[in-house]
Design a protein around this motif. Sequence first.
Motif, PDB file in Angstrom:
ATOM      1  N   VAL A   8       0.862  -1.188   0.000  1.00  0.00           N
ATOM      2  CA  VAL A   8       0.000   0.000   0.000  1.00  0.00           C
ATOM      3  C   VAL A   8       0.892   1.230   0.000  1.00  0.00           C
ATOM      4  N   ALA A   9       0.623   2.149  -0.914  1.00  0.00           N
ATOM      5  CA  ALA A   9       1.440   3.352  -1.060  1.00  0.00           C
ATOM      6  C   ALA A   9       0.831   4.527  -0.300  1.00  0.00           C
ATOM      7  N   ILE A  10       1.697   5.294   0.362  1.00  0.00           N
ATOM      8  CA  ILE A  10       1.304   6.587   0.920  1.00  0.00           C
ATOM      9  C   ILE A  10       1.563   7.618  -0.171  1.00  0.00           C
ATOM     10  N   VAL A  11       0.489   8.181  -0.727  1.00  0.00           N
ATOM     11  CA  VAL A  11       0.624   9.075  -1.887  1.00  0.00           C
ATOM     12  C   VAL A  11       0.303  10.525  -1.568  1.00  0.00           C
ATOM     13  N   GLY A  12      -0.235  10.798  -0.393  1.00  0.00           N
ATOM     14  CA  GLY A  12      -0.542  12.174  -0.010  1.00  0.00           C
ATOM     15  C   GLY A  12      -0.391  12.345   1.484  1.00  0.00           C
ATOM     16  N   ILE A  13       0.142  13.485   1.892  1.00  0.00           N
ATOM     17  CA  ILE A  13       0.348  13.775   3.321  1.00  0.00           C
ATOM     18  C   ILE A  13       0.046  15.241   3.578  1.00  0.00           C
ATOM     19  N   ASP A  14      -0.693  15.498   4.644  1.00  0.00           N
ATOM     20  CA  ASP A  14      -0.759  16.859   5.171  1.00  0.00           C
ATOM     21  C   ASP A  14      -0.851  16.761   6.686  1.00  0.00           C
ATOM     22  N   CYS A  15      -0.319  17.756   7.366  1.00  0.00           N
ATOM     23  CA  CYS A  15      -0.296  17.705   8.823  1.00  0.00           C
ATOM     24  C   CYS A  15      -0.164  19.106   9.396  1.00  0.00           C
ATOM     25  N   ARG A  16      -0.611  19.236  10.637  1.00  0.00           N
ATOM     26  CA  ARG A  16      -0.364  20.411  11.462  1.00  0.00           C
ATOM     27  C   ARG A  16       0.025  19.920  12.843  1.00  0.00           C
ATOM     28  N   PHE A  17       1.251  20.207  13.210  1.00  0.00           N
ATOM     29  CA  PHE A  17       1.771  19.788  14.498  1.00  0.00           C
ATOM     30  C   PHE A  17       2.301  21.007  15.256  1.00  0.00           C
ATOM     31  N   THR A  93      -7.218  19.556   6.642  1.00  0.00           N
ATOM     32  CA  THR A  93      -6.045  18.707   6.447  1.00  0.00           C
ATOM     33  C   THR A  93      -6.313  17.636   5.405  1.00  0.00           C
ATOM     34  N   ALA A  94      -7.500  17.059   5.410  1.00  0.00           N
ATOM     35  CA  ALA A  94      -7.848  16.040   4.412  1.00  0.00           C
ATOM     36  C   ALA A  94      -7.857  16.639   3.007  1.00  0.00           C
ATOM     37  N   TRP A  95      -8.394  17.827   2.873  1.00  0.00           N
ATOM     38  CA  TRP A  95      -8.430  18.478   1.553  1.00  0.00           C
ATOM     39  C   TRP A  95      -7.019  18.654   1.002  1.00  0.00           C
ATOM     40  N   ARG A  96      -6.129  19.154   1.856  1.00  0.00           N
ATOM     41  CA  ARG A  96      -4.748  19.384   1.400  1.00  0.00           C
ATOM     42  C   ARG A  96      -4.016  18.069   1.131  1.00  0.00           C
ATOM     43  N   GLY A 194      -6.787   9.557   9.040  1.00  0.00           N
ATOM     44  CA  GLY A 194      -6.362  10.709   9.828  1.00  0.00           C
ATOM     45  C   GLY A 194      -6.271  10.401  11.300  1.00  0.00           C
ATOM     46  N   GLY A 195      -5.643  11.299  12.002  1.00  0.00           N
ATOM     47  CA  GLY A 195      -5.618  11.281  13.453  1.00  0.00           C
ATOM     48  C   GLY A 195      -5.657  12.712  13.929  1.00  0.00           C
ATOM     49  N   VAL A 196      -6.360  12.957  15.032  1.00  0.00           N
ATOM     50  CA  VAL A 196      -6.499  14.331  15.506  1.00  0.00           C
ATOM     51  C   VAL A 196      -6.565  14.337  17.019  1.00  0.00           C
TER      52      VAL A 196
END
Length: 425
Positions: A8-17, A93-96, A194-196
């Motif tokens: 399974v490939a990770i093809v998109g990432i966005d985050c705010r930490f 975050t999901a949109w980005r 996601g995780g929040v």
Amino acid sequence: MNAPERAVAIVGIDCRFPGAGDREAFWRLLTTGEVTARPVPPARWRTGHDQPAGAETPVSLIDDADAFDHRFFGVSPVEAAGMDPQQRLLLETAWRAVEDSGVSPASLAGGHASVHVGVMSSEWANLHLADHRAMTTHRGSGNGYCMAANRLSYHLDLKGPSMAVDTACSSSLVAVQLACTGLRAGEVDTALVGGVNLILTPALSIFYRQAGLAAADGRCKPFAADADGIGRGEGVAVVVLRRLADALADGQRVYAVIEGGAVGSDGRSNGLTAPNRFAQAEVVRTAYRQAGVEAGDLHFVEGHGTGTRLGDMIEVRALGDVHAGRSRPALLGSVKGNLGHLEGAAGIAGLVKTALALERRTLPGTPGGAENAELRLADHGFRLAGAAARLPRGRVLAGVSSFGLGGTNAHLVLSSPPDRPATRR
């Protein structure tokens, strides 16, 4: 190339930490070794001598947690005001993350994409649903763990499975494993995971202090001699997953490949919240078996690494049950040294760090100080990743662990992206 069916490939990432408003800022934070614990700002809650012990413990917080572009998502101001801000953060975050995968979010509408969100608390609900006279329809629909996932499916018009996952601290890594299972079974072609976690009250800070789990300075020091407990942190991240063969066929960028994983439970241990060394070791073994790898194949492990003396000791012994005797030590670290323990979002924070490290061929160091000699890491097949390390050429393998307070354990095996030019559609 013919990608293995399980990959399974990770093809998109966005985050705010904390200290990092996006993926690239997060990478800079990791590579500079920044630690984000700060005194509690008055806007979050009041501290002082009249508050219970623990309320004053420093925490790692994101900036502008209350900001939300409601017009962009077609949400009225009244509805936005009633929503748990965790849902608002997930929407943005999901949109980005979808955009980062090289496709328009609108192109997923009507498709059978799934949504899995790891979340273990809603302090917003605790604060706003207690006043029954102030209840509104928007407050009702704007809260609840299920809505964290269901709202994403609604706004993006996704028809696949949509669920929130609560296994405490392992929630978001368990969510990733569930999403991978659906992709491998052919149930969906795309998965958003996601995780929040938002810290709006001192409740858990007080609990950790009472339980003897809290670091007084709010800093996790994973596997370090100065480790003295948990520091709390908040954040949000979303990854987009596809079967590797489909991602390669569509020319998508691949950050890393999830080769396999496993989820298990402690069962009966020394107490409801006491970790179980043998159960942790078994979930790691199962993950390696599912991924088709041996312990000696892994170059590093992103540990759970809360920085509690007992937790770190049990985790290292569990890993040693699998890794001891290997010909070369693996590196061991944890993003909690930078961000603190992100609770329901902790697992996906470790996953994002690991994916970026594999893509960029560099493992950032784990801040926290010198290695705890009592852990005897070398005897267990490891050495502390105290400084940045360049990863070798060729296929690199890594493990990611996340263990829940109530005993639900998860471990995933990731590999570096295929050695081929990445193009965007």
